[in-house]
Design a protein around this motif. Structure first.
Motif, mmCIF file in Angstrom:
data_model
loop_
_atom_site.group_PDB
_atom_site.id
_atom_site.type_symbol
_atom_site.label_atom_id
_atom_site.label_comp_id
_atom_site.label_asym_id
_atom_site.label_seq_id
_atom_site.Cartn_x
_atom_site.Cartn_y
_atom_site.Cartn_z
ATOM 1 N N GLN A 318 64.768 57.389 9.360
ATOM 2 C CA GLN A 318 64.186 58.503 8.620
ATOM 3 C C GLN A 318 63.260 58.001 7.494
ATOM 4 N N ARG A 319 63.698 56.950 6.786
ATOM 5 C CA ARG A 319 62.863 56.382 5.716
ATOM 6 C C ARG A 319 61.548 55.853 6.275
ATOM 7 N N ALA A 320 61.586 55.400 7.499
ATOM 8 C CA ALA A 320 60.357 54.878 8.122
ATOM 9 C C ALA A 320 59.451 56.007 8.608
ATOM 10 N N GLY A 321 59.829 57.237 8.330
ATOM 11 C CA GLY A 321 58.982 58.365 8.711
ATOM 12 C C GLY A 321 59.031 58.688 10.194
ATOM 13 N N LEU A 322 60.146 58.331 10.833
ATOM 14 C CA LEU A 322 60.256 58.509 12.286
ATOM 15 C C LEU A 322 61.214 59.653 12.613
ATOM 16 N N PRO A 323 61.043 60.260 13.811
ATOM 17 C CA PRO A 323 61.931 61.367 14.193
ATOM 18 C C PRO A 323 63.358 60.877 14.445
ATOM 19 N N THR A 324 64.320 61.688 14.043
ATOM 20 C CA THR A 324 65.728 61.352 14.275
ATOM 21 C C THR A 324 66.384 62.331 15.239
ATOM 22 N N GLN A 325 65.591 63.284 15.743
ATOM 23 C CA GLN A 325 66.129 64.294 16.667
ATOM 24 C C GLN A 325 65.189 64.474 17.850
ATOM 25 N N PRO A 326 65.709 65.010 18.967
ATOM 26 C CA PRO A 326 64.850 65.285 20.127
ATOM 27 C C PRO A 326 63.820 66.352 19.788
ATOM 28 N N PRO A 327 62.812 66.495 20.653
ATOM 29 C CA PRO A 327 61.789 67.517 20.392
ATOM 30 C C PRO A 327 62.383 68.923 20.481
ATOM 31 N N PRO A 328 61.912 69.837 19.670
ATOM 32 C CA PRO A 328 62.390 71.212 19.735
ATOM 33 C C PRO A 328 62.225 71.776 21.149
ATOM 34 N N GLY A 329 63.211 72.491 21.605
ATOM 35 C CA GLY A 329 63.122 73.118 22.930
ATOM 36 C C GLY A 329 63.709 72.280 24.041
ATOM 37 N N MET A 330 63.873 70.973 23.819
ATOM 38 C CA MET A 330 64.473 70.134 24.863
ATOM 39 C C MET A 330 65.991 70.342 24.831
ATOM 40 N N THR A 331 66.579 70.488 26.045
ATOM 41 C CA THR A 331 68.007 70.798 26.122
ATOM 42 C C THR A 331 68.806 69.608 26.642
ATOM 43 N N ALA A 332 70.116 69.700 26.453
ATOM 44 C CA ALA A 332 70.999 68.667 26.996
ATOM 45 C C ALA A 332 70.830 68.566 28.511
ATOM 46 N N ALA A 333 70.596 69.710 29.160
ATOM 47 C CA ALA A 333 70.399 69.698 30.617
ATOM 48 C C ALA A 333 69.121 68.947 30.984
ATOM 49 N N LEU A 371 81.645 63.068 25.490
ATOM 50 C CA LEU A 371 81.051 62.716 24.194
ATOM 51 C C LEU A 371 79.521 62.669 24.306
ATOM 52 N N LEU A 372 79.024 62.125 25.438
ATOM 53 C CA LEU A 372 77.575 62.126 25.654
ATOM 54 C C LEU A 372 77.050 63.556 25.642
ATOM 55 N N ASP A 373 77.741 64.431 26.361
ATOM 56 C CA ASP A 373 77.318 65.833 26.385
ATOM 57 C C ASP A 373 77.295 66.431 24.984
ATOM 58 N N SER A 374 78.321 66.127 24.190
ATOM 59 C CA SER A 374 78.369 66.751 22.867
ATOM 60 C C SER A 374 77.293 66.179 21.951
ATOM 61 N N VAL A 375 77.008 64.874 22.072
ATOM 62 C CA VAL A 375 75.905 64.288 21.292
ATOM 63 C C VAL A 375 74.590 64.973 21.642
ATOM 64 N N LEU A 376 74.328 65.097 22.952
ATOM 65 C CA LEU A 376 73.063 65.709 23.385
ATOM 66 C C LEU A 376 73.000 67.166 22.930
ATOM 67 N N HIS A 377 74.112 67.872 23.095
ATOM 68 C CA HIS A 377 74.145 69.285 22.735
ATOM 69 C C HIS A 377 73.908 69.469 21.231
ATOM 70 N N ASP A 378 74.617 68.677 20.427
ATOM 71 C CA ASP A 378 74.469 68.803 18.973
ATOM 72 C C ASP A 378 73.047 68.458 18.531
ATOM 73 N N ALA A 379 72.509 67.369 19.095
ATOM 74 C CA ALA A 379 71.171 66.935 18.681
ATOM 75 C C ALA A 379 70.126 67.978 19.084
ATOM 76 N N CYS A 380 70.253 68.502 20.301
ATOM 77 C CA CYS A 380 69.267 69.486 20.766
ATOM 78 C C CYS A 380 69.401 70.794 19.979
ATOM 79 N N SER A 381 70.627 71.167 19.621
ATOM 80 C CA SER A 381 70.821 72.377 18.821
ATOM 81 C C SER A 381 70.197 72.203 17.444
ATOM 82 N N ALA A 382 70.437 71.017 16.852
ATOM 83 C CA ALA A 382 69.908 70.775 15.510
ATOM 84 C C ALA A 382 68.383 70.774 15.515
ATOM 85 N N ALA A 383 67.809 70.259 16.638
ATOM 86 C CA ALA A 383 66.345 70.189 16.726
ATOM 87 C C ALA A 383 65.746 71.566 16.970
ATOM 88 N N GLY A 384 66.558 72.495 17.508
ATOM 89 C CA GLY A 384 66.108 73.869 17.697
ATOM 90 C C GLY A 384 65.384 74.071 18.990
#
Lengths: 384, 384
Positions: A318-333, A371-384
């Motif tokens: 984050q300090r390096a100005g880089l994205p920490t989440q997937p692109p908005p709209g991308m889903t775990a599926a 756990l992989l599913d929950s990581v993907l789901h949480d990250a995609c939800s947070a990204a919106g």
């Protein structure tokens, strides 16, 4: 064939003093060993290219790099601009069709088997030109002159070449080692800020997977890098290339069980992001940055690293100005679908590169799918 | 044909007695060594394919071969016909675009990096499928099942893969060794007569360049070959493969000074003929046959072989029903133009493979250009 120029009278070696300012590493691959030369102004210095002397040369570059760095390189190598193929800039050019066009041009220019290609540019130019060198007349020599941080610390070293496909990145290609890699730190001064940061993602990756001291050095010195301080840039390029050279020397062709796959930390996620966004919206390093965060998160949820270590990784990214989440709209599926074709799938079982400590990565298919599913789901939800 | 999943449980190894009728040679290339198995019915015999057991497999073949040999191979390998890509038959298919289509299909079929391709067909299928195996996900395994005499004695052995270009044959490609070569002599019984004879051109080539006993054996036993006598066919395949395996083992990647280039006796002329006629009128072996006659003639005019030896070569080629002259209408100027781009040009000097005895060839750029001109002029005049 790859390393020998059979019919050229030997040239006197360049006096070492002329490259005094260069740091030199060696990738140890037996008959395919080669040097990496790192330093300011090398791409305009004839002495950095002893392997090119007396050879028929062709240069592949792109429309962004050509206006700035082509003329000094041509002057250093004493060749004319009719020996240059300029690709339109961008990852969308890294295709089967572009490779066909480069090969058509090489044949039209009548380059013979003992000629040598020079790739001047970022990862796209290096991967594409390297692939063309690998298959032109069943393989000719080439030299990498990477002009982006990402290419200098990663893609120009190790012999991976190739093009993308609608179904995924780098799905067509070859292992073909260069004759040498010339990393000129001064080319980073004109690099767009966004590309510099994308390269930093790979630098952080090396720290996360193999070198906790590098990681801590980055935590302490990130501002010097962002200010383009020359010595700081040379330091990280040398350190990253040393890690990569060591791993590539152990596992040239990325066998399933070898250490080279460790370099893909964050990349299985990152490739899925790039494919999903059609290679046009995210830079490779940006996708890798988000992928590194997913890999750190998944590792922490398994208890393989502490949450504090995962948080340090995400914070540095984050300090390096880089994205920490997937692109908005991308889903775990979307991730699951795109990761199914990834080259890291073996016998139907997905293998991921994960962390078990800072500077300590492993290849594992022994992770918890939920756990992989929950990581993907949480990250995609947070990204919106 | 029944549909079977690609993940077949490993079969118990076949007892050696089941391959008792096979002749087995080995190409010695260190970690890339592989066997050549020669015998009647092998392409329908599971025991001939131990390397394929338990692997995800895909078959590339063509529209001539598929109706005759595909079903027995699929049955032997326990795979369904949805794992097969059928190319239209013919040298005109050996293109960059066809390779792109095969790669698209492999990706659509989701073959992973640990899968294995099987090339069932003649040289076109073997070269194209081998090239795709070389660059699919940076290289996967493949098995050659050559069904023509030419492919059995030459193109399936040695790891040369590639496609043609409007500017010349095999100008794009890679060195990629197969896991094994399975030469089934029974497939020659349905081979069109013209293709059998074209393959014989390469057999005669081996005698001319490396084995005077083979040459004399052919002079004495040509009728047994032309009558498709099984033992005679196996004998020449084994003998030619032994020569090729030895030379490839010494010089895997055809370095400029290595012996592998000797296998190109007649080919520089032959490639010019094929390019001139657009790959559609002459079979490769027919062009090589005419090229062998030109090489013998040029060698004799230098006094490196006697005129009697050259005459024996030309006579044997003629007895085999093969062309001894260039195509009508082709000129010496056409040859010179097309040979200028040939891969055997080094530093601007044309190198030819010539004879200095029966069964004794050399690589030479030390020939008399005016003798080459007179050979080309005389041959083209005679052909009309």
């Amino acid at each position: 064939m790859e390393l020998v120029t059979p019919h050229i009278p030997p040239q006197p070696a360049a006096p070492p003093s002329r490259l005094n300012n260069a740091r030199v590493l060696k990738v140890e691959l037996g008959a395919r060993s080669y040097p990496i030369r790192i330093g300011k102004g090398l791409a305009a210095n004839e002495a950095a290219f002893p392997e090119a002397q007396g050879r028929a040369l062709r240069v592949i570059t792109d429309s962004n790099v050509a206006p700035v760095y082509l003329a000094p390189l041509l002057a250093a190598l004493h060749i004319g601009d009719d020996q240059v193929f300029v690709l339109p800039a961008g990852e969308t050019q890294k295709t089967w069709d572009s490779a066909g066009q480069v090969l058509d041009w090489l044949l039209a220019s009548r380059l013979s088997r003992d000629g040598c290609l020079i790739a001047l540019g970022g990862g796209v130019v290096g991967d594409l030109a390297g692939f063309c060198a690998a298959i032109y007349q069943r393989g000719i020599d080439f030299i990498q002159v990477p002009t982006t941080l990402l290419a200098q610390v990663d893609s120009s070293v190790g012999g991976k070449t190739g093009v993308n496909h609608a179904r995924g990145k780098n799905l067509i290609g070859a292992f073909h080692q260069p004759l040498s890699v010339i990393a000129d730190t001064s080319s980073l001064s004109t690099l767009p800020r966004r590309e510099l940061l994308a390269g930093l993602a790979e630098v952080i990756k090396y720290g996360m997977l193999a070198d906790s001291l590098l990681f801590e050095w980055l935590e302490a010195n990130l501002d010097r890098i962002l200010a383009l301080e020359s010595n700081a840039l040379a330091e990280i390029i040398e350190r990253c290339c040393a890690i990569k050279a060591r791993i590539v020397g152990l596992d040239e062709r990325e066998t399933g069980s070898g250490p080279r796959a460790l370099l893909n930390l964050g990349h299985t996620f990152g490739h899925a992001i790039e494919t999903h966004t059609g290679y046009t919206q995210w830079l490779h390093g940006e996708a890798v940055a988000a992928g590194l965060c997913l890999a750190a998160d998944l590792s922490a949820r398994h208890g393989w690293i502490t949450e504090a270590v995962a948080a340090r990784c995400i914070t540095l990214i984050q300090r390096a100005g880089l994205p920490t989440q997937p692109p908005p709209g991308m889903t775990a599926a979307d991730f699951r679908d795109l990761m199914g074709l990834d080259k890291k799938v073996q016998n139907g079982k997905l293998r991921l590169i994960l962390m078990r400590g800072l500077g300590d990565a492993i290849i594992s298919s022994d992770f918890d799918a939920s756990l992989l599913d929950s990581v993907l789901h949480d990250a995609c939800s947070a990204a919106g």
